[in-house]
Design an enzyme around this catalytic site. Sequence first.
Site, PDB file in Angstrom:
ATOM      1  N   SER A  28       0.822  -1.200   0.000  1.00  0.00           N
ATOM      2  CA  SER A  28       0.000   0.000   0.000  1.00  0.00           C
ATOM      3  C   SER A  28       0.872   1.273   0.000  1.00  0.00           C
ATOM      4  O   SER A  28       0.772   2.113  -0.883  1.00  0.00           O
ATOM      5  CB  SER A  28      -0.918  -0.054   1.229  1.00  0.00           C
ATOM      6  OG  SER A  28      -1.649   1.117   1.337  1.00  0.00           O
ATOM      7  N   SER A  54       5.010  -9.089  -4.821  1.00  0.00           N
ATOM      8  CA  SER A  54       4.974  -7.697  -5.274  1.00  0.00           C
ATOM      9  C   SER A  54       5.981  -7.409  -6.389  1.00  0.00           C
ATOM     10  O   SER A  54       5.898  -6.357  -7.023  1.00  0.00           O
ATOM     11  CB  SER A  54       5.283  -6.755  -4.103  1.00  0.00           C
ATOM     12  OG  SER A  54       4.367  -6.937  -3.076  1.00  0.00           O
ATOM     13  N   HIS A 109       6.106   4.327   9.811  1.00  0.00           N
ATOM     14  CA  HIS A 109       5.413   4.166  11.103  1.00  0.00           C
ATOM     15  C   HIS A 109       6.508   3.856  12.128  1.00  0.00           C
ATOM     16  O   HIS A 109       7.474   3.165  11.816  1.00  0.00           O
ATOM     17  CB  HIS A 109       4.401   3.020  10.993  1.00  0.00           C
ATOM     18  CG  HIS A 109       3.694   2.653  12.263  1.00  0.00           C
ATOM     19  ND1 HIS A 109       3.177   3.591  13.135  1.00  0.00           N
ATOM     20  CD2 HIS A 109       3.395   1.441  12.801  1.00  0.00           C
ATOM     21  CE1 HIS A 109       2.596   2.955  14.154  1.00  0.00           C
ATOM     22  NE2 HIS A 109       2.728   1.659  13.974  1.00  0.00           N
ATOM     23  N   GLU A 196      -6.192   3.170  16.117  1.00  0.00           N
ATOM     24  CA  GLU A 196      -6.678   1.973  15.411  1.00  0.00           C
ATOM     25  C   GLU A 196      -7.300   0.955  16.368  1.00  0.00           C
ATOM     26  O   GLU A 196      -8.222   0.244  15.998  1.00  0.00           O
ATOM     27  CB  GLU A 196      -5.582   1.354  14.522  1.00  0.00           C
ATOM     28  CG  GLU A 196      -4.406   0.761  15.252  1.00  0.00           C
ATOM     29  CD  GLU A 196      -3.152   0.612  14.394  1.00  0.00           C
ATOM     30  OE1 GLU A 196      -3.037   1.279  13.351  1.00  0.00           O
ATOM     31  OE2 GLU A 196      -2.254  -0.150  14.801  1.00  0.00           O
ATOM     32  N   SER A 253     -31.709  14.434  11.198  1.00  0.00           N
ATOM     33  CA  SER A 253     -32.983  14.974  11.709  1.00  0.00           C
ATOM     34  C   SER A 253     -32.836  15.373  13.180  1.00  0.00           C
ATOM     35  O   SER A 253     -31.941  14.870  13.881  1.00  0.00           O
ATOM     36  CB  SER A 253     -34.074  13.910  11.581  1.00  0.00           C
ATOM     37  OG  SER A 253     -33.760  12.814  12.441  1.00  0.00           O
TER      38      SER A 253
HETATM   39  N1  LIG Z   1      -1.385   0.749   4.928  1.00  0.00           N
HETATM   40  C1  LIG Z   1      -1.333   2.050   5.174  1.00  0.00           C
HETATM   41  O1  LIG Z   1      -2.088   2.819   4.612  1.00  0.00           O
HETATM   42  C2  LIG Z   1      -0.354   2.635   6.136  1.00  0.00           C
HETATM   43  C3  LIG Z   1       0.788   1.954   6.472  1.00  0.00           C
HETATM   44  N2  LIG Z   1       1.769   2.573   7.210  1.00  0.00           N
HETATM   45  C4  LIG Z   1       2.996   1.858   7.526  1.00  0.00           C
HETATM   46  O2  LIG Z   1       3.684   1.578   6.307  1.00  0.00           O
HETATM   47  C5  LIG Z   1       4.426   0.371   6.439  1.00  0.00           C
HETATM   48  C6  LIG Z   1       4.035  -0.585   5.323  1.00  0.00           C
HETATM   49  O3  LIG Z   1       2.678  -0.950   5.491  1.00  0.00           O
HETATM   50  P1  LIG Z   1       1.749  -1.341   4.242  1.00  0.00           P
HETATM   51  O4  LIG Z   1       2.081  -0.489   3.078  1.00  0.00           O
HETATM   52  O5  LIG Z   1       0.339  -1.367   4.795  1.00  0.00           O
HETATM   53  O6  LIG Z   1       2.242  -2.839   3.951  1.00  0.00           O
HETATM   54  P2  LIG Z   1       1.626  -3.894   2.928  1.00  0.00           P
HETATM   55  O7  LIG Z   1       1.247  -5.078   3.721  1.00  0.00           O
HETATM   56  O8  LIG Z   1       0.603  -3.255   2.047  1.00  0.00           O
HETATM   57  O9  LIG Z   1       2.875  -4.238   1.992  1.00  0.00           O
HETATM   58  C7  LIG Z   1       4.022  -4.833   2.488  1.00  0.00           C
HETATM   59  C8  LIG Z   1       5.044  -4.974   1.367  1.00  0.00           C
HETATM   60  O10 LIG Z   1       6.257  -5.455   1.949  1.00  0.00           O
HETATM   61  C9  LIG Z   1       6.641  -6.643   1.282  1.00  0.00           C
HETATM   62  N3  LIG Z   1       7.347  -7.501   2.224  1.00  0.00           N
HETATM   63  C10 LIG Z   1       6.838  -8.444   3.051  1.00  0.00           C
HETATM   64  N4  LIG Z   1       7.830  -9.000   3.777  1.00  0.00           N
HETATM   65  C11 LIG Z   1       8.974  -8.390   3.369  1.00  0.00           C
HETATM   66  C12 LIG Z   1      10.328  -8.534   3.737  1.00  0.00           C
HETATM   67  N5  LIG Z   1      10.733  -9.416   4.669  1.00  0.00           N
HETATM   68  N6  LIG Z   1      11.249  -7.770   3.103  1.00  0.00           N
HETATM   69  C13 LIG Z   1      10.876  -6.868   2.169  1.00  0.00           C
HETATM   70  N7  LIG Z   1       9.600  -6.681   1.779  1.00  0.00           N
HETATM   71  C14 LIG Z   1       8.660  -7.433   2.387  1.00  0.00           C
HETATM   72  C15 LIG Z   1       5.351  -7.248   0.761  1.00  0.00           C
HETATM   73  O11 LIG Z   1       5.638  -8.136  -0.303  1.00  0.00           O
HETATM   74  P3  LIG Z   1       4.683  -9.388  -0.678  1.00  0.00           P
HETATM   75  O12 LIG Z   1       3.748  -8.887  -1.728  1.00  0.00           O
HETATM   76  O13 LIG Z   1       5.603 -10.424  -1.196  1.00  0.00           O
HETATM   77  O14 LIG Z   1       3.977  -9.798   0.605  1.00  0.00           O
HETATM   78  C16 LIG Z   1       4.641  -5.969   0.292  1.00  0.00           C
HETATM   79  O15 LIG Z   1       5.168  -5.538  -0.930  1.00  0.00           O
HETATM   80  C17 LIG Z   1       4.137  -0.166   7.844  1.00  0.00           C
HETATM   81  O16 LIG Z   1       5.146   0.309   8.695  1.00  0.00           O
HETATM   82  C18 LIG Z   1       2.787   0.492   8.180  1.00  0.00           C
HETATM   83  O17 LIG Z   1       2.567   0.623   9.576  1.00  0.00           O
HETATM   84  C19 LIG Z   1       1.658   3.876   7.608  1.00  0.00           C
HETATM   85  C20 LIG Z   1       0.538   4.609   7.297  1.00  0.00           C
HETATM   86  C21 LIG Z   1      -0.611   4.017   6.627  1.00  0.00           C
HETATM   87  C1  LIG Z   2      -6.034   2.928  10.848  1.00  0.00           C
HETATM   88  C2  LIG Z   2      -5.088   1.823  10.486  1.00  0.00           C
HETATM   89  C3  LIG Z   2      -3.654   2.271  10.205  1.00  0.00           C
HETATM   90  O1  LIG Z   2      -3.115   2.871  11.358  1.00  0.00           O
HETATM   91  C4  LIG Z   2      -3.645   3.284   9.073  1.00  0.00           C
HETATM   92  C5  LIG Z   2      -4.113   2.914   7.707  1.00  0.00           C
HETATM   93  O2  LIG Z   2      -3.311   4.410   9.308  1.00  0.00           O
HETATM   94  C6  LIG Z   2      -2.821   1.036   9.851  1.00  0.00           C
HETATM   95  O3  LIG Z   2      -1.884   0.718  10.617  1.00  0.00           O
HETATM   96  O4  LIG Z   2      -3.127   0.374   8.835  1.00  0.00           O
HETATM   97 MG   LIG Z   3      -2.673   4.878  11.099  1.00  0.00          MG
HETATM   98 MG   LIG Z   4      -1.366   1.895  12.166  1.00  0.00          MG
END
Ligand SMILES: NC(=O)C1=CN([C@@H]2O[C@H](COP(=O)(O)OP(=O)(O)OC[C@H]3O[C@@H](n4cnc5c(N)ncnc54)[C@H](OP(=O)(O)O)[C@@H]3O)[C@@H](O)[C@H]2O)C=CC1
Ligand SMILES: CC[C@](O)(C(C)=O)C(=O)O
Ligand SMILES: [Mg+2]
Ligand SMILES: [Mg+2]
Length: 337
Positions: A28, A54, A109, A196, A253
Amino acid sequence: MSVEVYYDDDADLGLIQGRKVAVIGYGSQGHAHALSLRDSGVDVVIGLPAGSKSRPKAEEQGLRVLTPAEAAAEADVIMILAPDTAQRGLYADAIAPNLAAGKALFFGHGFNIRYDLIKPPADVDVAMVAPKGPGHLVRRQYVDGKGVPCLVAVEQDATGNAFALALAYAKAIGGTRAGAIKTTFTEETETDLFGEQAVLCGGAAALVQTGFEVLTEAGYAPEVAYFECLHELKLIVDLMYEGGIARMRYSISDTAEYGDLSRGPRVIDSRVKEEMRKILGEIQSGEFAREWVAEDEAGRPNFAKWRAEGAAHPIEETGQKLRAMMSWVDRPITETA
Ligand SMILES: NC(=O)C1=CN([C@@H]2O[C@H](COP(=O)(O)OP(=O)(O)OC[C@H]3O[C@@H](n4cnc5c(N)ncnc54)[C@H](OP(=O)(O)O)[C@@H]3O)[C@@H](O)[C@H]2O)C=CC1
Ligand SMILES: CC[C@](O)(C(C)=O)C(=O)O
Ligand SMILES: [Mg+2]
Ligand SMILES: [Mg+2]
């Protein structure tokens, strides 16, 4: 405002354009950061394990994909956007061996830094750029010439330039178009976890399920209960999102508003507030983090059990049937297949 907010004019894009950035993870947040960094003229490489699902997505977007270790070795700025529970192992195996004095370690994060799961050496910058929205919105806003507000924090300023570099990164993903708010890793982590758990995900889901249970156990049709307790929540939250609770109360309302004002505080009463304080205490003391890390290391037995119980809740079956009647709702692939 009591916080410091930074905009495009406060940030120097040249600082990040002059560095090579490794984005580790392409989910994401990872895809949104990487594509917007690239479109802002930054040299980006993606780090993903060899078997990662990914990889094809990143390669299709024309990005260069290496292993996390190779990407970290090449880069000056390493942004970790892998799942929070994967970050400690990823850091130990692939990133720590490839850090050098003057490099920067970035996070989306603060969990792993706040709870000392990752302890970077003293000679690297440690900063956070955390958009306050899901990655797909972050990317869409950037493409539309806008941005999602973000939080920016510095945990360790080895070079004396960490905050300026973080602001430059925030500018490259559109964050300073909307405003980058200065915070700390502690404040971001503790408030994010509290939000959350107590309100956005845990609190809201339990409120919806409990309301649905009360109506159906009293003999009302599940379909009608679904509309009242889940479907219409979006309409109400959209109004709050646009103009706060006051805007929502203006639109509903007088009957609904009187019920809201007189009954709401009976549902979310002093006992609930006390439980919220307890939850905050567990976050502040590190108890929640220790519990979650142990659960993950044990193979997530409770997580799997609770997730399955949630999926089997009668509201899900009712919702799936009703959403099939709503042509305007974008349903997930699992419901349309
Ligand atoms: N989701 C959100 O909107 C938000 C997320 N965050 C923070 O952003 C960070 C990422 O979260 P998010 O984007 O939700 O994560 P996702 O779960 O969407 O994506 C994780 C990615 O990391 C890859 N991955 C998994 N394991 C490993 C590894 N060991 N080494 C390298 N890559 C790996 C996955 O690959 P594969 O496809 O192979 O699983 C995937 O591409 C976290 O710290 C989260 O707290 C902060 C704000 C909002
Ligand atoms: C509300 C959930 C969240 O903190 C976010 C999208 O900001 C998360 O960890 O996914
Ligand atoms: Mg959040
Ligand atoms: Mg969070």
